[in-house]
Design an enzyme around this catalytic site. Structure first.
Site, PDB file in Angstrom:
ATOM      1  N   GLN A   1     113.499  12.080  77.948  1.00  0.00           N
ATOM      2  CA  GLN A   1     113.130  11.172  76.876  1.00  0.00           C
ATOM      3  C   GLN A   1     111.813  11.594  76.224  1.00  0.00           C
ATOM      4  O   GLN A   1     111.675  11.551  75.004  1.00  0.00           O
ATOM      5  CB  GLN A   1     113.017   9.747  77.418  1.00  0.00           C
ATOM      6  CG  GLN A   1     112.383   8.739  76.469  1.00  0.00           C
ATOM      7  CD  GLN A   1     113.186   8.524  75.204  1.00  0.00           C
ATOM      8  OE1 GLN A   1     114.399   8.718  75.204  1.00  0.00           O
ATOM      9  NE2 GLN A   1     112.518   8.117  74.131  1.00  0.00           N
ATOM     10  N   GLU A   2     110.845  12.008  77.035  1.00  0.00           N
ATOM     11  CA  GLU A   2     109.522  12.301  76.512  1.00  0.00           C
ATOM     12  C   GLU A   2     109.442  13.632  75.758  1.00  0.00           C
ATOM     13  O   GLU A   2     108.825  13.710  74.702  1.00  0.00           O
ATOM     14  CB  GLU A   2     108.497  12.306  77.657  1.00  0.00           C
ATOM     15  CG  GLU A   2     108.143  10.930  78.194  1.00  0.00           C
ATOM     16  CD  GLU A   2     107.260  10.140  77.243  1.00  0.00           C
ATOM     17  OE1 GLU A   2     107.452  10.253  76.013  1.00  0.00           O
ATOM     18  OE2 GLU A   2     106.390   9.405  77.716  1.00  0.00           O
ATOM     19  N   SER A   3     110.041  14.671  76.306  1.00  0.00           N
ATOM     20  CA  SER A   3     109.806  15.998  75.726  1.00  0.00           C
ATOM     21  C   SER A   3     111.031  16.880  75.615  1.00  0.00           C
ATOM     22  O   SER A   3     110.918  18.006  75.112  1.00  0.00           O
ATOM     23  CB  SER A   3     108.754  16.731  76.570  1.00  0.00           C
ATOM     24  OG  SER A   3     109.253  16.972  77.889  1.00  0.00           O
TER      25      SER A   3
END
Length: 502
Positions: A315-317
Site C-alpha cells: 500500500q505504501e510504496s
C-alpha cells in the site's frame, strides 16, 4: 399438664422423606417442561453445510462470522454449541424435522414447505442478490434470451434455483439451469475459471469472498430477488424459541452485529478490480523476495503478522525503495523525516525503512491503552495513526463518541474520520483538520490486501510461493505458528464441538 417432647427422627425416616421430596420435585419439573415442550439441554445442535460464513474461509480469517454469533448466544444462555456438518441443505432441514438439530443456519436457503410451521425464521441479518457470473474470456449476458439458450450452472440452493426460474417466468421461457447434486461454489468457480462453461448463478454474499482468487470471473448480471441470511429454529421447543427470539431482538440492527459484519466483510469491494489484483500478485512475485528476510525479521521483532506487513508495504510504496509522496514521506514504509530521525533509521535505505516502519507501527499499537479495544481493532486504529498521526486518531475517537458511539469500533471511525476534513467538525478537534478520508481508504486497502495474501497462503495457490520468503529463517517461526494456528473450521476453543451429520 402433658407436654409433648419432640424426639430425634430416625435416619430411615429422613431417607424416606428425602426420596419423597426428590420424586415430587422431579414430577413437578417433568410436568412443567412437558407442557412447554422443553428438552433439558447443555448443547445447541446446529446444522449447516460447509460455508464461508461458518468457517472464516477462504482466508482463514478469525473464527468465522457465524461462529462468533453462536458464541454470543451460548454465552448469554449458558450453553455450548455443536456443529452438525451436512453435505446439502436438504440434509440440514431433515435433521431439524427429525429433532436431531435445534437450529439451521440458513445462509440463503429456505425450509421445505413441510417444515413451514415448525421452522421459525429469525430476522434476515444480511441480504444478497443472486448474480450470474462469467469468465472474461467469453461475453457476459448480452440479451435476456441467452438466459434460456445457454446452460447456467447452479449450486444446490433452492433459493438460487427459484430466483432463476422466476426470471424465466418474466421472459416467457425456461432458463437452462444445470443443477449439480452437492455442486458447491468452489468447483463451480473452477469450472468457469477453466473456461469449461459460460455462465453460473451464485450467491453474491459468497462470490465476493472468492472473487479475489478468481480474478478472471466477473459479474455479468444481478437478479432482482434478494436472498436472506437468517437462522431457523425448532418452534416446537418453546423455551429455546423464546431465548433465540430474545437474542435476535437484541442483535438485529445492533452496533455489535454491525461491527461483526464490518470485521469480516466491511473491506470487500462490490467488484474486485482484476488489474489491481494482477499488479499485487506481480509485485509480490518480483519485488518481495529480495526483502523477504528483512520482512521476516521485522515481523518477528515487532510481533506483527508478516502478511500484514507485506500489505502495508504494498500500500505504501509498491515495494519501490525510491517512492516519494507529495507530502514528503518517502521510502519503502513512507516515513516522515521526523519519524525516521526519532527511530534512528535512514528512510532511504529499504531495509532500515522496513525495520523502522514495523517498529513504529508496533509503538502506535502499544500506545493505544483503551481496554475496550480488541486486538484486531487495535491494529486498525494503529494503521490509521500510521497514516494520519496519533493525534488525529484521538480526534476521530473523540468525535465518534460525540456522535453517540463507543470510540472502540473501526466501523464508527470509518464514519467519524472523514468528517475531520470539514470545518464543521474539525474546528472543535484538538489537532484540527486532517485528511480523514485518506485514513479510511488507507486502512481499508490494507485490510483487503491482507485478506488476499492470507487467502493465497491458505488456499496454497502457486502465486503464494513468493510469500514463503517472509516466513524463512528462525525469525519467522513465531509468525508462521500464528498463521497456522488460525482455525479454518470450528474448534473447541470456546466450548463448541464438531460432529458429522447422521
Amino acid at each position: 399438664m402433658h407436654v409433648n417432647i419432640p424426639t430425634r427422627p430416625r435416619a430411615g425416616d429422613l431417607v424416606i422423606l428425602a426420596v419423597a421430596l426428590l420424586l415430587l420435585v422431579e414430577l413437578v419439573y417433568a410436568m412443567h417442561w412437558r407442557e412447554a415442550g422443553y428438552r433439558a439441554r447443555t448443547v445447541l445442535r446446529v446444522a449447516v453445510p460447509g460455508h464461508e460464513w461458518i468457517q472464516g474461509a477462504p482466508a482463514r480469517q478469525g473464527r468465522g462470522f457465524e461462529q462468533e454469533l453462536l458464541d454470543a448466544y451460548c454465552r448469554d444462555n449458558g450453553l455450548t454449541w455443536k456443529l452438525l456438518e451436512t453435505g446439502t441443505w436438504d440434509q440440514a432441514w431433515a435433521m431439524l424435522e427429525r429433532g436431531k438439530a435445534d437450529v439451521v443456519i440458513a445462509l440463503g436457503s429456505v425450509p421445505p414447505a413441510a417444515l413451514a410451521k415448525r421452522a421459525v425464521p429469525g430476522p434476515a441479518y444480511a441480504r444478497f442478490n443472486p448474480v450470474i457470473i462469467h469468465n472474461d474470456r467469453r461475453f457476459g449476458v448480452r440479451t435476456d434470451c441467452e438466459l434460456c439458450d445457454q446452460p447456467i450452472l447452479v449450486s444446490t440452493n433452492a433459493a438460487l434455483h427459484d430466483a432463476l426460474q422466476g426470471r424465466g417466468d418474466e421472459l416467457d421461457c425456461t432458463p437452462s439451469a444445470v443443477v449439480g447434486d452437492g455442486l458447491d461454489i468452489v468447483p463451480l468457480l473452477d469450472t468457469l475459471d477453466g473456461n469449461q462453461a459460460r455462465f453460473a448463478l451464485v450467491d453474491e454474499g459468497r462470490f465476493r469472498l472468492w472473487q479475489p482468487f478468481y480474478h478472471r470471473i466477473r459479474t455479468s448480471r444481478a437478479l432482482p430477488e434478494s436472498i436472506p441470511y437468517r437462522w431457523y429454529w425448532d418452534g416446537t421447543d418453546q423455551p429455546l424459541a423464546r431465548s433465540l427470539e430474545a437474542f435476535w431482538t437484541r442483535m438485529d440492527g445492533s452496533p455489535a452485529l454491525a461491527d461483526l459484519y464490518d470485521r469480516y466483510f466491511g473491506f470487500l469491494p462490490e467488484e474486485s478490480d482484476p488489474f489491481e489484483l494482477a499488479h499485487l500478485l506481480r509485485t509480490v512475485g518480483t519485488r518481495l523476495p529480495r526483502y523477504g528476510a528483512t520482512i521476516a525479521r521485522a515481523a518477528a521483532q515487532s510481533g506483527i503478522d508478516p502478511l500484514l506487513l507485506v500489505a502495508v508495504l504494498y500500500q505504501e510504496s509498491r515495494f519501490d525503495p525510491g517512492a516519494v509522496s507529495k507530502t514528503g514521506v518517502r521510502g519503502m514504509m513512507q516515513l516522515t523525516a521526523d519519524t525516521a530521525r526519532r527511530l534512528g533509521v535512514d528512510r532511504n535505505d529499504p531495509r532500515q525503512s522496513i525495520l523502522g516502519g514495523a517498529r513504529y507501527l508496533r509503538m502506535l499499537h502499544d500506545a493505544l491503552d483503551d481496554p475496550a479495544l480488541d486486538d484486531d481493532t487495535r491494529w486498525l486504529f494503529a494503521l490509521a495513526a500510521y497514516n494520519q498521526g496519533p493525534g488525529h486518531l484521538n480526534d476521530a475517537v473523540a468525535l465518534a463518541r460525540r456522535l453517540g458511539g463507543t470510540g472502540a469500533s473501526w466501523r464508527e471511525l470509518k464514519d467519524a474520520f472523514p468528517k475531520l476534513a470539514w470545518e464543521r467538525w474539525y474546528k472543535d478537534a484538538k489537532h484540527g483538520y486532517t485528511r480523514g478520508f485518506e485514513a479510511v481508504a488507507f486502512v481499508e486497502s490494507i485490510r483487503y490486501y491482507h485478506y488476499v495474501l492470507r487467502g493465497l497462503v491458505a488456499l496454497e495457490r502457486p502465486e503464494a510461493q513468493a510469500l514463503a520468503a517472509v516466513y524463512d529463517g528462525p525469525e519467522g517461526e513465531a509468525a508462521r505458528a500464528r498463521l497456522a494456528a488460525t482455525p479454518a473450521a470450528p474448534t473447541d476453543a470456546s466450548g463448541p464441538d464438531v460432529a458429522a451429520a447422521e
